[in-house]
Every structure is written in C-alpha cells, then in structure tokens.
Design a protein around this motif. Sequence first.
Motif, PDB file in Angstrom:
ATOM      1  N   UNK A 104       0.831  -1.319   0.052  1.00 27.99           N
ATOM      2  CA  UNK A 104      -0.009  -0.064   0.008  1.00 27.99           C
ATOM      3  C   UNK A 104       0.869   1.295   0.075  1.00 27.99           C
ATOM      4  N   UNK A 105       1.868   1.337   0.606  1.00 27.96           N
ATOM      5  CA  UNK A 105       2.831   2.630   0.793  1.00 27.96           C
ATOM      6  C   UNK A 105       3.301   2.850  -0.759  1.00 27.96           C
ATOM      7  N   UNK A 106       3.952   1.814  -1.304  1.00 26.21           N
ATOM      8  CA  UNK A 106       4.501   2.197  -2.500  1.00 26.21           C
ATOM      9  C   UNK A 106       3.321   2.420  -3.670  1.00 26.21           C
ATOM     10  N   UNK A 107       2.305   1.696  -3.500  1.00 26.81           N
ATOM     11  CA  UNK A 107       1.362   2.139  -4.491  1.00 26.81           C
ATOM     12  C   UNK A 107       0.570   3.355  -4.278  1.00 26.81           C
ATOM     13  N   UNK A 108       0.296   3.904  -3.030  1.00 27.31           N
ATOM     14  CA  UNK A 108      -0.232   5.174  -2.808  1.00 27.31           C
ATOM     15  C   UNK A 108       0.836   6.158  -3.220  1.00 27.31           C
TER      16      UNK A 108
END
Length: 144
Positions: free
Chosen positions: A101-105
């Motif tokens: 989630x952090x990378x995709x956000x």
Amino acid sequence: MKPTEEQIKQMAVTIDSGFRCCFHKKTGEIINIMDEMHWGYTDDPIWDENQDYVDRNKEFFIEFEPMKSHESFKIMEDFADSVEDEKLQDMLFYALNGPKPFRNFKYHIDNSGEYRQKWFEFKAHRIMENIKNIIKANEEFFEE
C-alpha cells in the motif's frame, strides 16, 4: 523553552525524512539522530556523536520520532478520504487496500498532478500536529 512554530516545521520535515529529532528544553537546540529502523546501520561518526550527546544530557531532551507505519497509513487514509477527485480517490483507496500500500499510494500521488503538493501539505500538517500533541502531553517537561 518550547519549540517555536518554525522549529516545529523544521522537525516535521526532518521526521518525515526518517530521522529522530531531540529538542533541548534549556537551549532550544535540535539534534537530529538517524533512525536505524528507517535507514539501517551507518558507520558515519556524526550520528554516533549526536546520539552520545543526547544520551549524556537526556534529562534536557525530549525526542520526536518518525511515525509508526500504522500512523502513517492512517494519514494516507485520511488524505484519500479528503480527495475530491473521485477517480483519484478510488485509486488511492484501491492502493491502500491492496498489496504494497505505501508504494502504490506513493505511485498514484506522484502521478496525480496538483494533488501531489496537496498530499505533502496534508502530511506535513499532520506531522506538525503530532509534534504539538507530544509537546502538550509533556508540558511538565518544559516547565522544569
């Protein structure tokens, strides 16, 4: 002595970069310490010197640390919830509910045009609020 608004802004930027900030209540000095949980180990002696200095004078310092991942995740959720562009909002929530989630956000924010800057401002504001809450919760430290 408490941190000034400018010092709080400075600490927020530093904390967001993955460093710990230690504020000296008598002098107003800010000592930055590399957060090994974020950066890993370094053999640069300046970080050891900073840590040693704070350790020797810990009764005068209050430490501000980077947010935990669940706190950062909550900020991302809150930002996504505030986004008015429904397509971007859907992409952000999809990113937050999927793998990495952090990378995709970050990917969606970096490609969101005007919302990229809004994200940085939103996050900086929330980090500064966190710092102010820590200061408020530790009023007696500054009064000693």
